[in-house]
Design a protein around this motif. Structure first.
Motif, PDB file in Angstrom:
ATOM      1  N   PHE A  35       0.825  -1.210   0.000  1.00 19.34           N
ATOM      2  CA  PHE A  35       0.000   0.000   0.000  1.00 19.34           C
ATOM      3  C   PHE A  35       0.861   1.264   0.000  1.00 19.34           C
ATOM      4  O   PHE A  35       0.689   2.142  -0.842  1.00 19.34           O
ATOM      5  N   THR A  50      -5.680   6.227  -3.595  1.00 22.04           N
ATOM      6  CA  THR A  50      -5.824   5.531  -2.315  1.00 22.04           C
ATOM      7  C   THR A  50      -6.692   4.276  -2.478  1.00 22.04           C
ATOM      8  O   THR A  50      -6.371   3.219  -1.933  1.00 22.04           O
ATOM      9  N   THR A  54      -5.319   0.448  -2.142  1.00 20.67           N
ATOM     10  CA  THR A  54      -5.959  -0.430  -1.158  1.00 20.67           C
ATOM     11  C   THR A  54      -6.358  -1.750  -1.797  1.00 20.67           C
ATOM     12  O   THR A  54      -6.112  -2.830  -1.242  1.00 20.67           O
ATOM     13  N   THR A  58      -4.478  -5.279  -0.952  1.00 19.15           N
ATOM     14  CA  THR A  58      -5.319  -6.290  -0.324  1.00 19.15           C
ATOM     15  C   THR A  58      -5.307  -7.585  -1.127  1.00 19.15           C
ATOM     16  O   THR A  58      -5.249  -8.670  -0.548  1.00 19.15           O
ATOM     17  N   PRO A 100     -12.123  -2.564   4.959  1.00 19.28           N
ATOM     18  CA  PRO A 100     -11.149  -1.472   4.971  1.00 19.28           C
ATOM     19  C   PRO A 100     -11.358  -0.501   3.812  1.00 19.28           C
ATOM     20  O   PRO A 100     -11.099   0.699   3.940  1.00 19.28           O
ATOM     21  N   LEU A 101     -11.846  -1.017   2.694  1.00 21.88           N
ATOM     22  CA  LEU A 101     -12.120  -0.138   1.557  1.00 21.88           C
ATOM     23  C   LEU A 101     -13.195   0.886   1.926  1.00 21.88           C
ATOM     24  O   LEU A 101     -13.057   2.083   1.640  1.00 21.88           O
ATOM     25  N   VAL A 104     -11.633   3.451   4.272  1.00 22.93           N
ATOM     26  CA  VAL A 104     -10.812   4.430   3.542  1.00 22.93           C
ATOM     27  C   VAL A 104     -11.721   5.417   2.822  1.00 22.93           C
ATOM     28  O   VAL A 104     -11.509   6.632   2.865  1.00 22.93           O
ATOM     29  N   ASP A 119      -5.183   7.903   5.858  1.00 19.16           N
ATOM     30  CA  ASP A 119      -5.490   6.752   5.008  1.00 19.16           C
ATOM     31  C   ASP A 119      -4.988   5.456   5.639  1.00 19.16           C
ATOM     32  O   ASP A 119      -5.650   4.424   5.581  1.00 19.16           O
ATOM     33  N   ASN A 120      -3.812   5.511   6.249  1.00 16.35           N
ATOM     34  CA  ASN A 120      -3.264   4.328   6.914  1.00 16.35           C
ATOM     35  C   ASN A 120      -4.089   3.936   8.132  1.00 16.35           C
ATOM     36  O   ASN A 120      -4.307   2.750   8.385  1.00 16.35           O
ATOM     37  N   ASN A 123      -7.334   2.414   6.774  1.00 13.97           N
ATOM     38  CA  ASN A 123      -7.103   1.137   6.114  1.00 13.97           C
ATOM     39  C   ASN A 123      -6.497   0.105   7.054  1.00 13.97           C
ATOM     40  O   ASN A 123      -7.006  -1.007   7.184  1.00 13.97           O
ATOM     41  N   ASN A 124      -5.412   0.461   7.706  1.00 16.63           N
ATOM     42  CA  ASN A 124      -4.581  -0.509   8.412  1.00 16.63           C
ATOM     43  C   ASN A 124      -4.812  -0.580   9.923  1.00 16.63           C
ATOM     44  O   ASN A 124      -4.137  -1.353  10.589  1.00 16.63           O
ATOM     45  N   GLY A 127      -9.971  -0.520   9.555  1.00 19.93           N
ATOM     46  CA  GLY A 127     -10.370  -1.517   8.562  1.00 19.93           C
ATOM     47  C   GLY A 127      -9.781  -2.881   8.839  1.00 19.93           C
ATOM     48  O   GLY A 127     -10.437  -3.912   8.660  1.00 19.93           O
TER      49      GLY A 127
END
Length: 183
Positions: A35, A50, A54, A58, A100-101, A104, A119-120, A123-124, A127
């Motif tokens: 990512f 982004t 992602t 993924t 996670p999508l 985000v 964003d992290n 997502n991380n 998510g």
């Protein structure tokens, strides 16, 4: 479905959960590296980058996790039909990817948090936690279900063409070298 909290069930669940977590940690690192690598190179400054990063990260993490889960975390429960299991794993993983999508998308486009850090986190962190809970539940109780694996193992599969090949006589009636075929 009622949850069984017996000590035997718990003793099988905990090691599996730890293995799943270790596989997930590897998948997390793969996802994080891919990512961020994509965001800092290929998708730097790209509109909707982004989202693309992602999805790609993924997909790569899904492939990594399938190998780890199939051959380690859920090795005792894996299905004999690898193709079907792989498809089911992929379907659950895709559904899990949506989590996670969505995080985000919500963070980036609805709430307006557009930094790489935001964003992290979406997502991380958020998510990842929600997606992990979803995936473990579906891997455990559908894809790698011990009951389902046992049930599928008991169902005989009819393959007439294969059975015909495996049940050939060792000699042909009336052949001069009768008894030599298959010896």
């Amino acid at each position: 479905m009622a949850l069984d909290s017996s000590p035997v069930r718990g003793s099988r669940l905990l090691p599996q959960l730890v293995k799943f977590g270790a596989v997930g940690a590897v998948g997390f690192v793969v996802n994080l590296v891919v990512f961020n690598g994509l965001m800092l190179t290929v998708f730097s400054g790209v509109h909707h980058g982004t989202i693309f990063a992602t999805v790609i990260a993924t997909f790569i993490a899904i492939a990594t996790n399938w190998v780890g889960n199939r051959y380690w975390a859920f090795a005792a429960q894996r299905q004999s039909n690898t193709t079907r299991e792989g498809i089911e794993f992929f379907v659950v993983s895709l559904a899990g990817m949506g989590i996670p999508l969505f995080c985000v998308w919500l963070s980036h486009y609805v709430l307006g948090f557009t930094s790489l850090l935001a964003d992290n986190i979406a997502n991380n962190v958020i998510g990842l936690v929600l997606g992990t809970l979803f995936r473990f539940a579906f891997y455990r109780w559908w894809v790698f279900s011990p009951k389902r694996a046992a049930r599928l193992a008991k169902v005989p599969t009819a393959h007439p063409a294969r059975e015909a090949v495996t049940t050939l006589p060792t000699s042909l009636p009336g052949s001069p070298d009768r008894g030599l075929i298959g010896d």
